[in-house]
Motif scaffolding. Structure first.
Motif, PDB file in Angstrom:
ATOM      1  N   SER A 153       0.838  -1.199   0.000  1.00 54.43           N
ATOM      2  CA  SER A 153       0.000   0.000   0.000  1.00 54.43           C
ATOM      3  C   SER A 153       0.874   1.251   0.000  1.00 54.43           C
ATOM      4  O   SER A 153       0.658   2.194  -0.775  1.00 54.43           O
ATOM      5  N   VAL A 154       1.885   1.253   0.871  1.00 55.18           N
ATOM      6  CA  VAL A 154       2.770   2.416   0.997  1.00 55.18           C
ATOM      7  C   VAL A 154       3.557   2.622  -0.301  1.00 55.18           C
ATOM      8  O   VAL A 154       3.785   3.750  -0.733  1.00 55.18           O
ATOM      9  N   ARG A 155       3.914   1.504  -0.950  1.00 50.27           N
ATOM     10  CA  ARG A 155       4.658   1.612  -2.202  1.00 50.27           C
ATOM     11  C   ARG A 155       3.832   2.326  -3.278  1.00 50.27           C
ATOM     12  O   ARG A 155       4.356   3.141  -4.033  1.00 50.27           O
ATOM     13  N   GLN A 156       2.536   2.034  -3.305  1.00 49.87           N
ATOM     14  CA  GLN A 156       1.661   2.724  -4.278  1.00 49.87           C
ATOM     15  C   GLN A 156       1.633   4.233  -4.013  1.00 49.87           C
ATOM     16  O   GLN A 156       1.643   5.038  -4.939  1.00 49.87           O
ATOM     17  N   LEU A 157       1.589   4.585  -2.730  1.00 46.81           N
ATOM     18  CA  LEU A 157       1.571   6.011  -2.384  1.00 46.81           C
ATOM     19  C   LEU A 157       2.902   6.667  -2.751  1.00 46.81           C
ATOM     20  O   LEU A 157       2.928   7.788  -3.274  1.00 46.81           O
ATOM     21  N   ALA A 158       4.000   5.958  -2.507  1.00 49.37           N
ATOM     22  CA  ALA A 158       5.324   6.496  -2.842  1.00 49.37           C
ATOM     23  C   ALA A 158       5.409   6.770  -4.341  1.00 49.37           C
ATOM     24  O   ALA A 158       5.987   7.774  -4.777  1.00 49.37           O
ATOM     25  N   GLU A 159       4.798   5.870  -5.115  1.00 47.06           N
ATOM     26  CA  GLU A 159       4.783   6.042  -6.576  1.00 47.06           C
ATOM     27  C   GLU A 159       4.052   7.344  -6.943  1.00 47.06           C
ATOM     28  O   GLU A 159       4.509   8.097  -7.803  1.00 47.06           O
ATOM     29  N   VAL A 161       3.723   9.954  -5.050  1.00 46.18           N
ATOM     30  CA  VAL A 161       4.559  11.081  -4.628  1.00 46.18           C
ATOM     31  C   VAL A 161       5.621  11.347  -5.700  1.00 46.18           C
ATOM     32  O   VAL A 161       5.871  12.483  -6.102  1.00 46.18           O
ATOM     33  N   LYS A 162       6.193  10.256  -6.190  1.00 46.77           N
ATOM     34  CA  LYS A 162       7.228  10.374  -7.223  1.00 46.77           C
ATOM     35  C   LYS A 162       6.663  11.032  -8.485  1.00 46.77           C
ATOM     36  O   LYS A 162       7.318  11.841  -9.130  1.00 46.77           O
ATOM     37  N   GLN A 163       5.415  10.667  -8.819  1.00 49.53           N
ATOM     38  CA  GLN A 163       4.768  11.244 -10.002  1.00 49.53           C
ATOM     39  C   GLN A 163       4.372  12.698  -9.779  1.00 49.53           C
ATOM     40  O   GLN A 163       3.954  13.386 -10.702  1.00 49.53           O
ATOM     41  N   GLY A 164       4.391  13.120  -8.520  1.00 50.13           N
ATOM     42  CA  GLY A 164       4.009  14.499  -8.193  1.00 50.13           C
ATOM     43  C   GLY A 164       2.516  14.684  -7.986  1.00 50.13           C
ATOM     44  O   GLY A 164       2.028  15.809  -7.897  1.00 50.13           O
ATOM     45  N   THR A 165       1.746  13.584  -7.892  1.00 51.19           N
ATOM     46  CA  THR A 165       0.296  13.703  -7.714  1.00 51.19           C
ATOM     47  C   THR A 165      -0.111  13.634  -6.241  1.00 51.19           C
ATOM     48  O   THR A 165      -1.272  13.777  -5.905  1.00 51.19           O
ATOM     49  N   LEU A 166       0.858  13.404  -5.369  1.00 53.97           N
ATOM     50  CA  LEU A 166       0.556  13.320  -3.934  1.00 53.97           C
ATOM     51  C   LEU A 166       1.683  13.978  -3.153  1.00 53.97           C
ATOM     52  O   LEU A 166       2.855  13.769  -3.458  1.00 53.97           O
ATOM     53  N   GLN A 167       1.301  14.797  -2.168  1.00 54.41           N
ATOM     54  CA  GLN A 167       2.298  15.417  -1.296  1.00 54.41           C
ATOM     55  C   GLN A 167       2.516  14.525  -0.076  1.00 54.41           C
ATOM     56  O   GLN A 167       1.544  14.001   0.474  1.00 54.41           O
ATOM     57  N   PRO A 168       3.758  14.377   0.371  1.00 58.10           N
ATOM     58  CA  PRO A 168       4.004  13.551   1.569  1.00 58.10           C
ATOM     59  C   PRO A 168       3.105  13.950   2.736  1.00 58.10           C
ATOM     60  O   PRO A 168       2.633  13.075   3.479  1.00 58.10           O
ATOM     61  N   ALA A 169       2.837  15.247   2.877  1.00 57.12           N
ATOM     62  CA  ALA A 169       2.015  15.699   4.010  1.00 57.12           C
ATOM     63  C   ALA A 169       0.571  15.198   3.894  1.00 57.12           C
ATOM     64  O   ALA A 169      -0.160  15.183   4.882  1.00 57.12           O
ATOM     65  N   GLY A 225      -5.356   1.469   0.356  1.00 57.76           N
ATOM     66  CA  GLY A 225      -4.456   0.721  -0.526  1.00 57.76           C
ATOM     67  C   GLY A 225      -4.196  -0.701  -0.068  1.00 57.76           C
ATOM     68  O   GLY A 225      -3.561  -1.481  -0.777  1.00 57.76           O
ATOM     69  N   LEU A 226      -4.688  -1.052   1.126  1.00 54.32           N
ATOM     70  CA  LEU A 226      -4.488  -2.423   1.603  1.00 54.32           C
ATOM     71  C   LEU A 226      -5.273  -3.390   0.730  1.00 54.32           C
ATOM     72  O   LEU A 226      -6.247  -2.994   0.080  1.00 54.32           O
TER      73      LEU A 226
END
Ligand code: IPE
Ligand code: MG
Length: 230
Positions: A130-136, A138-146, A156-157
């Protein structure tokens, strides 16, 4: 569903006979909890650590998966029960993975109850993917870490929109989670019994449900607050 092997050993039978009996009990459990009105039942059938067992036992378990999936899918569909597999299916022999997909497909429309079979499942794996999908994202710039929240991690589970379990039943006299739904169990009532899984029957499932009904679920609140809410 722990204790299949010890149950068989006590009866001087091979471990695989215990697993076979375990499948019968799983079928009874589905029937019992469906009748009781339970909407979601998750069965921990095979953990990501179980691959480390002797080759003969792993292969007996794969054969059992194959035959059980083939035999039960029709019955589940008839009873309007949807079957889903939780876990990384890529490691299963192709025949087994195909049978899993076929069983999921043929029950996809069913909505009386969902039976989730955790197979090659691990709670840590689930959170990690799940976290890996979110990291992806963030990398794409569509999600902020905050903006990463527990809700996003939860969505995402592999359980997705399935509500967190109300009750976990662990058989076989072990008092631990063993990398089951580690995130999802945060507020779950835990019921432990020394009985082996093959010894579980309708009466024992009833005992577990009674235990659950006697719990007061506070979710961090005080007992008084809950009484005020009625
Ligand atoms: C259950 O029983 C489940 C599977 C991993 C398939 P065990 O095989 O763990 O039985 P015990 O603990 O050896 O008795
Ligand atoms: Mg065990």
């Amino acid at each position: 569903m722990d204790g299949n092997g010890r149950w068989a050993k006590d009866k001087h039978m091979p471990r695989s006979a215990g697993h076979k009996k375990g499948v019968d009990v799983a079928r009874n459990a589905i029937e019992y909890f469906a009748r009781a009105g339970v909407r979601y039942l998750t069965l921990f059938a095979f953990s990501s650590e179980n691959w480390n067992r002797p080759e003969q036992e792993v292969s007996a378990l794969m054969d059992l998966f194959l035959s059980a999936l083939g035999k039960e899918a029709g019955q589940l569909a008839e009873n309007n029960i949807r079957l889903r597999i939780l876990g990384d299916q890529s490691r299963f022999p192709e025949k087994v993975a195909k049978a899993m997909q076929a069983a999921e497909e043929s029950t996809r429309h069913c909505d009386q109850m969902q039976v989730l079979i955790a197979a090659n499942y691990g709670g840590h794996w689930d959170i990690t993917q799940s976290v890996r999908q979110l990291a992806e994202q963030v990398k794409q710039g569509t999600l902020q870490p905050a903006d990463i929240s527990s809700t996003l991690i939860e969505e995402g589970l592999s359980t997705g929109e399935v509500p967190a379990p109300d009750l976990m039943i662990r058989t076989g006299g072990e008092y631990r989670i063993s990398n089951f739904l580690v995130w999802q169990l945060a507020y779950t009532e835990l019921y432990f019994t020394d009985l082996y899984w093959p010894q579980m029957d309708a009466e024992q499932f009833g005992v577990a449900l009674e235990y659950y009904q006697d719990r007061e679920r506070r979710f961090g609140k005080t007992s008084e607050q809950l009484q005020e809410l009625g």
